[in-house]
Design a protein around this motif. Sequence first.
Motif, PDB file in Angstrom:
ATOM      1  N   GLY B 131       1.402  -5.345   8.048  1.00  0.00           N
ATOM      2  CA  GLY B 131       1.663  -5.924   6.725  1.00  0.00           C
ATOM      3  C   GLY B 131       2.351  -7.272   6.862  1.00  0.00           C
ATOM      4  O   GLY B 131       2.019  -8.223   6.140  1.00  0.00           O
ATOM      5  N   SER B 132       3.303  -7.374   7.783  1.00  0.00           N
ATOM      6  CA  SER B 132       4.008  -8.645   7.968  1.00  0.00           C
ATOM      7  C   SER B 132       3.051  -9.724   8.468  1.00  0.00           C
ATOM      8  O   SER B 132       3.112 -10.872   8.020  1.00  0.00           O
ATOM      9  N   VAL B 133       2.154  -9.330   9.388  1.00  0.00           N
ATOM     10  CA  VAL B 133       1.167 -10.302   9.885  1.00  0.00           C
ATOM     11  C   VAL B 133       0.345 -10.839   8.719  1.00  0.00           C
ATOM     12  O   VAL B 133       0.148 -12.053   8.575  1.00  0.00           O
ATOM     13  N   PHE B 134      -0.081  -9.922   7.860  1.00  0.00           N
ATOM     14  CA  PHE B 134      -0.864 -10.336   6.693  1.00  0.00           C
ATOM     15  C   PHE B 134      -0.099 -11.371   5.881  1.00  0.00           C
ATOM     16  O   PHE B 134      -0.624 -12.432   5.531  1.00  0.00           O
ATOM     17  N   LEU B 135       1.169 -11.065   5.591  1.00  0.00           N
ATOM     18  CA  LEU B 135       1.961 -11.983   4.760  1.00  0.00           C
ATOM     19  C   LEU B 135       2.145 -13.326   5.450  1.00  0.00           C
ATOM     20  O   LEU B 135       2.062 -14.374   4.807  1.00  0.00           O
ATOM     21  N   ALA B 169       1.382 -10.862  -3.219  1.00  0.00           N
ATOM     22  CA  ALA B 169       2.268 -11.036  -2.066  1.00  0.00           C
ATOM     23  C   ALA B 169       3.651 -10.455  -2.357  1.00  0.00           C
ATOM     24  O   ALA B 169       4.259  -9.819  -1.488  1.00  0.00           O
ATOM     25  N   VAL B 170       4.128 -10.652  -3.590  1.00  0.00           N
ATOM     26  CA  VAL B 170       5.433 -10.085  -3.943  1.00  0.00           C
ATOM     27  C   VAL B 170       5.382  -8.567  -3.860  1.00  0.00           C
ATOM     28  O   VAL B 170       6.321  -7.923  -3.376  1.00  0.00           O
ATOM     29  N   HIS B 171       4.263  -7.990  -4.298  1.00  0.00           N
ATOM     30  CA  HIS B 171       4.131  -6.535  -4.199  1.00  0.00           C
ATOM     31  C   HIS B 171       4.117  -6.081  -2.744  1.00  0.00           C
ATOM     32  O   HIS B 171       4.728  -5.082  -2.398  1.00  0.00           O
ATOM     33  N   VAL B 172       3.382  -6.817  -1.898  1.00  0.00           N
ATOM     34  CA  VAL B 172       3.339  -6.445  -0.484  1.00  0.00           C
ATOM     35  C   VAL B 172       4.741  -6.554   0.108  1.00  0.00           C
ATOM     36  O   VAL B 172       5.183  -5.681   0.860  1.00  0.00           O
ATOM     37  N   VAL B 177       9.443  -3.854   2.382  1.00  0.00           N
ATOM     38  CA  VAL B 177      10.857  -3.487   2.446  1.00  0.00           C
ATOM     39  C   VAL B 177      11.000  -1.973   2.363  1.00  0.00           C
ATOM     40  O   VAL B 177      11.746  -1.348   3.117  1.00  0.00           O
ATOM     41  N   TRP B 178      10.213  -1.395   1.455  1.00  0.00           N
ATOM     42  CA  TRP B 178      10.251   0.061   1.291  1.00  0.00           C
ATOM     43  C   TRP B 178       9.847   0.753   2.586  1.00  0.00           C
ATOM     44  O   TRP B 178      10.532   1.685   3.064  1.00  0.00           O
ATOM     45  N   VAL B 179       8.726   0.302   3.196  1.00  0.00           N
ATOM     46  CA  VAL B 179       8.262   0.910   4.445  1.00  0.00           C
ATOM     47  C   VAL B 179       9.339   0.753   5.520  1.00  0.00           C
ATOM     48  O   VAL B 179       9.624   1.696   6.268  1.00  0.00           O
ATOM     49  N   ALA B 180       9.964  -0.428   5.568  1.00  0.00           N
ATOM     50  CA  ALA B 180      10.986  -0.654   6.593  1.00  0.00           C
ATOM     51  C   ALA B 180      12.150   0.312   6.411  1.00  0.00           C
ATOM     52  O   ALA B 180      12.638   0.914   7.376  1.00  0.00           O
ATOM     53  N   TRP B 206       1.982   2.064  -0.543  1.00  0.00           N
ATOM     54  CA  TRP B 206       1.414   1.155   0.447  1.00  0.00           C
ATOM     55  C   TRP B 206      -0.112   1.152   0.371  1.00  0.00           C
ATOM     56  O   TRP B 206      -0.747   0.094   0.362  1.00  0.00           O
ATOM     57  N   HIS B 207      -0.704   2.342   0.266  1.00  0.00           N
ATOM     58  CA  HIS B 207      -2.158   2.403   0.119  1.00  0.00           C
ATOM     59  C   HIS B 207      -2.601   1.646  -1.124  1.00  0.00           C
ATOM     60  O   HIS B 207      -3.636   1.000  -1.115  1.00  0.00           O
ATOM     61  N   PHE B 208      -1.782   1.730  -2.172  1.00  0.00           N
ATOM     62  CA  PHE B 208      -2.157   1.024  -3.395  1.00  0.00           C
ATOM     63  C   PHE B 208      -2.164  -0.489  -3.194  1.00  0.00           C
ATOM     64  O   PHE B 208      -3.127  -1.169  -3.543  1.00  0.00           O
ATOM     65  N   VAL B 209      -1.092  -1.044  -2.602  1.00  0.00           N
ATOM     66  CA  VAL B 209      -1.072  -2.506  -2.473  1.00  0.00           C
ATOM     67  C   VAL B 209      -2.159  -2.969  -1.509  1.00  0.00           C
ATOM     68  O   VAL B 209      -2.706  -4.062  -1.664  1.00  0.00           O
ATOM     69  N   VAL B 210      -2.512  -2.119  -0.537  1.00  0.00           N
ATOM     70  CA  VAL B 210      -3.608  -2.483   0.357  1.00  0.00           C
ATOM     71  C   VAL B 210      -4.931  -2.446  -0.404  1.00  0.00           C
ATOM     72  O   VAL B 210      -5.732  -3.368  -0.322  1.00  0.00           O
TER      73      VAL B 210
END
Lengths: 642, 223
Positions: B131-135, B169-172, B177-180, B206-210
């Motif tokens: 996810g971080s790579v994506f951002l 991007a804000v959602h990701v 942060v939540w995943v972390a 997470w599946h939703f934002v993806v």
Amino acid sequence: MSATSVTAHAHVDHAAHHDLGFVRTYIFSTDHKMIARQFLFLGLSMMIVGGLLALVVRWQLAWPETAVPGLSNILKETDGILEPSTYNMAFTMHATIMIFFVIMPILAGAFGNFCIPLMIGARDMAFPFLNMLSFWVTGSAGVIMLSGFFVEGGHAAAGWTSYAPLSAVPSYTGVNWGQNIWCISLFIMGVGSMMGSINYITTIINMRAPGMRLFRMPLVVWSLFITAILLLLALPVLTSGVAMLLFDRTLGTNWFRPSGGGEPLLWQHLFWYFGHPEVYILILPAMGIASEILPVFCRKPIFGYHAMAFSMIAIAFLSWVVYGHHMFVSGMSPALGMAFTVTTMIIAVPSAIKTFNWLGTMWGARMQFTVPMLNALAFVSMFVIGGLSGIFMASTPVDIYIQDTYFIVAHIHYVVFGGSIFGAFAAIYYWFPKMFGRLTSPFLGHVHFWGTFVFFNLTFFPMHIIGVGGQMRRIYNPMQYEFLQHQQPWNVLITASALCLGLVQIPFVLNFFASLFGWRAGWFRVLAHAVGALVAGATILVFFSSLGYGKVLFGIVGLVVAVVVFAVSRRDTAGCGEKAPLNPWNSNTLEWTAPSPPPHLNWGATIPTVYRGPYEYSSPESKEDFLPQNVPPVGAAGARRH
Amino acid sequence: MTTLTVERPPVPRRTNGSLPPVPPHRGGGDGPDRDPAPHRPPLDNVRLAMLFLICSEVMFFGGLVSAFLVLRVTAAVWPPPLQPRLPVGVTAVNTLVLLGSSVAMAAALQALRRGDARALVRRLGLAAGLGSVFLLVQGYEWARLVRFGLTLSSDAYGTTFYTLIGAHAVHVLGALVWVAVVALLAARGRFTDGRTGALRACAIYWHFVVALWPALFLAVYLV
């Protein structure tokens, strides 16, 4: 069952073992009943702000460009006279506050939180912490909204609908941070309401007591369920809209600015796509409250329980496909306008089903005219007037003539004040004994109700007349138009009534706090009755003297009325501040089986089991005229445990 | 109001005594009584709440996307002349990276079901990393676009692009942060006792934002 009851026991033990302290009990409480009280206080205190703003608007319309009493200290430059910009700010914030921070917190916030767990037999919401968060997010949105009054350039002044491009370009209204704060506050409010609605829906679907099938739920729970779904789906659209508006104003984006390729009409589409479900968000809980109160005081089952529930579902569905009727004159294709006319006419059908079911409930009943019942009856009758004037507006040819006149102002107030606020008053009087564990004073309740009912109608009914006469909505000074000048006496009458409408809320405040704190000493009761009687007399003085009749004469008349009311009132001594019994209205629903006020986790060791629908009044199965939902039926196997 | 005493439930105030048999049903709209039994809901509270949160988010992005489409279809020329084109190729690869993080999240849940705490933390970390790579790639592309002259205020093209992609991007970022946080809690052995609500909710979100991203990619980059 075992898993549920084990956790229940664990919770109960947990609650019994330690006291939570002041902050966790009163401020950061996760108890749904305390959150409900917090929402109620938020809504009622914001109502004072919103109401005073309305009176300021009314003063300007009756006696244009004269000093508003009490404002000379606030508006120092103009010595208390409203300027057009201040006037715009006043009506914008009146509507914004009343809709988002009075009606929604009271009906959906307070009574949603209070009623849902208690009436479906749950110990609390599905997510108590999220519930607390939703109050504090909504509350901070309210504080942020109020802070807009103190920034440079004043608060938002583009109307509560904030049509672009007026709202999208700061220089058009001269308001810079006020409108930004409006956007930010509504964005945050949207997040708070999303938290609340997710909680409501999950609780209703998953947390019902044994035997509480969907079609055994009280109709107020049905209405709150449907309201929560509408909130969940409608508010995000507003949230995205205000985000775009805020970006247009602060970051220079071009969503609503034609100069950069934007589209001003887009705002109207987004706003009303939210806005029409929103009006049902405001009215559905009040419909549920009326459906709850009418059978109790008619001592009859509700007429057409299933029809009531399904018509609310139908209203919720249809509310998504009617929003275009707010935009008939904005350049919409006439064919599309006709489609919206038809869908709007169709949405009158489920509303009419509900109305006739309320009438059917009342038909042949021996009604008990208690204060909550009177308010519920006012809801039904005023909602009918507001609904009928809505049909005028739904029809495009008529709407083109009366749109943006005082006719629409009359319509919205008949629905939102006559509907939602009377519903809120009915709910407050009805559930006060359970919510705060004290009875309210019927005398003060009657003074409040009758004063509100009379002056509500005197305030808002003439608006239909001046609206058809051509007076525009949001007009600053009707005296500037020759064709409106002959209507000015109506405006004076409306303002006089509005002042009295504000005045008669004093008995309500007095009743609320006196009952809340249990002031039932003899001298206090005399004082409360005296204030109630004085308000009755003072309204006569205020009403007639602001119409220009002799102050002295009507002062004397008012005093006589006050004395007579006081003398008569001494017979009506019941109530005020006494400890409420378990079930003061002899109702069937589950909240009346919990202590008044219910403790944390609502019931003792076991939650009630439900055996029947909520409206079994005067049932031949029972010797009494009510049959609570949790009383086992005769002969049910293993049911008669007591 | 403050009492926390636990009282016995009130005793029913009356008995029904000897009454005639139950008459045909009237009012209240209800069938004959069954033995009331507690039921097990098909979806637990966490799943249900996340489902409705996603409904709400879909409406939020629905508002943004439909507003974008209105501006898009009413514009005479799209993209406007003299404006940079969006980097479709890089973003397509980036889309695969994000989808990969969803796979990692699904694998993490599988580890949770198996009770493999170490694999759980590892896979959560992998999901967060992808996810971080994506951002980061998105941010890099944004910086390039800004250098080419596409800004928020340049016109409807820049406005819609940055608002929509920025909202995602804000959602990701929020989900990241939540995943972390969840990964940190998992590393401390938080989810071993069966109370996995926060973790499952996080996975659903997470599946939703993806899943949201391909839709936005299609609408903003490809259409």
